[in-house]
Design a protein around this motif. Structure first.
Motif, mmCIF file in Angstrom:
data_model
loop_
_atom_site.group_PDB
_atom_site.id
_atom_site.type_symbol
_atom_site.label_atom_id
_atom_site.label_comp_id
_atom_site.label_asym_id
_atom_site.label_seq_id
_atom_site.Cartn_x
_atom_site.Cartn_y
_atom_site.Cartn_z
ATOM 1 N N LYS A 49 71.787 -23.226 36.292
ATOM 2 C CA LYS A 49 72.743 -23.793 35.351
ATOM 3 C C LYS A 49 74.099 -23.850 36.056
ATOM 4 N N GLY A 50 74.769 -24.951 35.958
ATOM 5 C CA GLY A 50 76.087 -25.099 36.589
ATOM 6 C C GLY A 50 76.001 -25.225 38.099
ATOM 7 N N HIS A 51 74.895 -25.816 38.606
ATOM 8 C CA HIS A 51 74.711 -25.873 40.060
ATOM 9 C C HIS A 51 75.805 -26.658 40.774
ATOM 10 N N THR A 52 76.415 -27.634 40.127
ATOM 11 C CA THR A 52 77.484 -28.402 40.767
ATOM 12 C C THR A 52 78.683 -27.513 41.053
ATOM 13 N N GLU A 53 79.051 -26.689 40.074
ATOM 14 C CA GLU A 53 80.165 -25.753 40.270
ATOM 15 C C GLU A 53 79.842 -24.748 41.377
ATOM 16 N N ILE A 54 78.613 -24.231 41.370
ATOM 17 C CA ILE A 54 78.195 -23.267 42.394
ATOM 18 C C ILE A 54 78.269 -23.915 43.770
ATOM 19 N N GLU A 55 77.768 -25.136 43.877
ATOM 20 C CA GLU A 55 77.765 -25.850 45.153
ATOM 21 C C GLU A 55 79.188 -26.052 45.669
ATOM 22 N N GLN A 56 80.092 -26.445 44.805
ATOM 23 C CA GLN A 56 81.481 -26.655 45.224
ATOM 24 C C GLN A 56 82.132 -25.354 45.669
ATOM 25 N N GLU A 57 81.900 -24.293 44.907
ATOM 26 C CA GLU A 57 82.495 -23.010 45.283
ATOM 27 C C GLU A 57 81.886 -22.474 46.578
ATOM 28 N N MET A 58 80.583 -22.642 46.749
ATOM 29 C CA MET A 58 79.936 -22.203 47.978
ATOM 30 C C MET A 58 80.514 -22.928 49.184
ATOM 31 N N SER A 59 80.746 -24.200 49.031
ATOM 32 C CA SER A 59 81.344 -24.975 50.103
ATOM 33 C C SER A 59 82.734 -24.430 50.462
ATOM 34 N N GLN A 60 83.512 -24.071 49.447
ATOM 35 C CA GLN A 60 84.835 -23.492 49.686
ATOM 36 C C GLN A 60 84.716 -22.154 50.429
ATOM 37 N N VAL A 61 83.760 -21.339 50.025
ATOM 38 C CA VAL A 61 83.553 -20.040 50.681
ATOM 39 C C VAL A 61 83.255 -20.252 52.164
ATOM 40 N N VAL A 62 82.326 -21.146 52.454
ATOM 41 C CA VAL A 62 81.893 -21.370 53.834
ATOM 42 C C VAL A 62 82.997 -21.968 54.689
ATOM 43 N N TRP A 63 83.643 -23.019 54.206
ATOM 44 C CA TRP A 63 84.597 -23.734 55.047
ATOM 45 C C TRP A 63 85.983 -23.091 55.084
ATOM 46 N N ASN A 64 86.302 -22.210 54.139
ATOM 47 C CA ASN A 64 87.639 -21.613 54.114
ATOM 48 C C ASN A 64 87.659 -20.152 54.538
ATOM 49 N N SER A 65 86.583 -19.666 55.090
ATOM 50 C CA SER A 65 86.543 -18.305 55.621
ATOM 51 C C SER A 65 86.763 -18.392 57.130
ATOM 52 N N HIS A 66 87.828 -17.778 57.595
ATOM 53 C CA HIS A 66 88.184 -17.924 59.008
ATOM 54 C C HIS A 66 87.826 -16.716 59.862
ATOM 55 N N THR A 67 87.359 -15.641 59.224
ATOM 56 C CA THR A 67 86.885 -14.479 59.967
ATOM 57 C C THR A 67 85.599 -13.991 59.314
ATOM 58 N N LYS A 68 84.833 -13.216 60.054
ATOM 59 C CA LYS A 68 83.605 -12.647 59.500
ATOM 60 C C LYS A 68 83.932 -11.756 58.316
ATOM 61 N N GLU A 69 84.987 -10.978 58.439
ATOM 62 C CA GLU A 69 85.365 -10.057 57.375
ATOM 63 C C GLU A 69 85.737 -10.802 56.093
ATOM 64 N N SER A 70 86.527 -11.877 56.240
ATOM 65 C CA SER A 70 86.917 -12.621 55.037
ATOM 66 C C SER A 70 85.707 -13.312 54.423
ATOM 67 N N PHE A 71 84.801 -13.843 55.247
ATOM 68 C CA PHE A 71 83.596 -14.465 54.711
ATOM 69 C C PHE A 71 82.766 -13.438 53.945
ATOM 70 N N ASP A 72 82.530 -12.273 54.561
ATOM 71 C CA ASP A 72 81.706 -11.246 53.919
ATOM 72 C C ASP A 72 82.273 -10.850 52.562
ATOM 73 N N LYS A 73 83.570 -10.673 52.471
ATOM 74 C CA LYS A 73 84.212 -10.273 51.212
ATOM 75 C C LYS A 73 84.068 -11.377 50.166
ATOM 76 N N ILE A 74 84.431 -12.604 50.536
ATOM 77 C CA ILE A 74 84.370 -13.724 49.591
ATOM 78 C C ILE A 74 82.923 -14.013 49.188
ATOM 79 N N TRP A 75 81.997 -13.913 50.140
ATOM 80 C CA TRP A 75 80.582 -14.158 49.856
ATOM 81 C C TRP A 75 80.048 -13.123 48.870
ATOM 82 N N ASP A 76 80.372 -11.855 49.093
ATOM 83 C CA ASP A 76 79.937 -10.809 48.159
ATOM 84 C C ASP A 76 80.478 -11.067 46.753
ATOM 85 N N ASP A 77 81.741 -11.469 46.668
ATOM 86 C CA ASP A 77 82.339 -11.796 45.364
ATOM 87 C C ASP A 77 81.624 -12.979 44.717
ATOM 88 N N PHE A 78 81.280 -13.979 45.504
ATOM 89 C CA PHE A 78 80.559 -15.163 45.033
ATOM 90 C C PHE A 78 79.195 -14.765 44.462
#
Length: 88
Positions: A49-78
């Motif tokens: 449910k809400g896959h479009t929103e999830i897809e958009q947010e996932m894209s933001q997580v992937v493309w806007n994480s500039h370090t492994k640490e920031s990706f891991d934190k944002i990904w866990d929150d996601f």
């Protein structure tokens, strides 16, 4: 390669390639191509449910994480936000 092993290699998500790299170049870091990963998102999320929103947010997580640490934190929150922590 002049007798030198690559430090890293990027491939699609081919399991045979991954096994061959591990066997032939055990010290080489293997990464999956982000383009291939991102291309699969729509087909993987259509059941949610809400896959479009999830897809958009996932894209933001992937493309806007500039370090492994920031990706891991944002990904866990996601994962927590969408209840996907235990989803394989």
């Amino acid at each position: 390669m002049g007798g030198n092993v690559s430090k890293g290699i990027i491939t699609d998500q081919c399991a045979s390639m991954q096994r061959a790299i591990e066997a032939c170049m055990p010290t080489t870091i293997h990464r999956c191509c982000i383009w291939h990963i991102m291309e699969k998102i729509p087909s993987k999320l259509n059941g949610y449910k809400g896959h479009t929103e999830i897809e958009q947010e996932m894209s933001q997580v992937v493309w806007n994480s500039h370090t492994k640490e920031s990706f891991d934190k944002i990904w866990d929150d996601f994962l927590l936000k969408y209840g996907l922590v235990d989803n394989k």
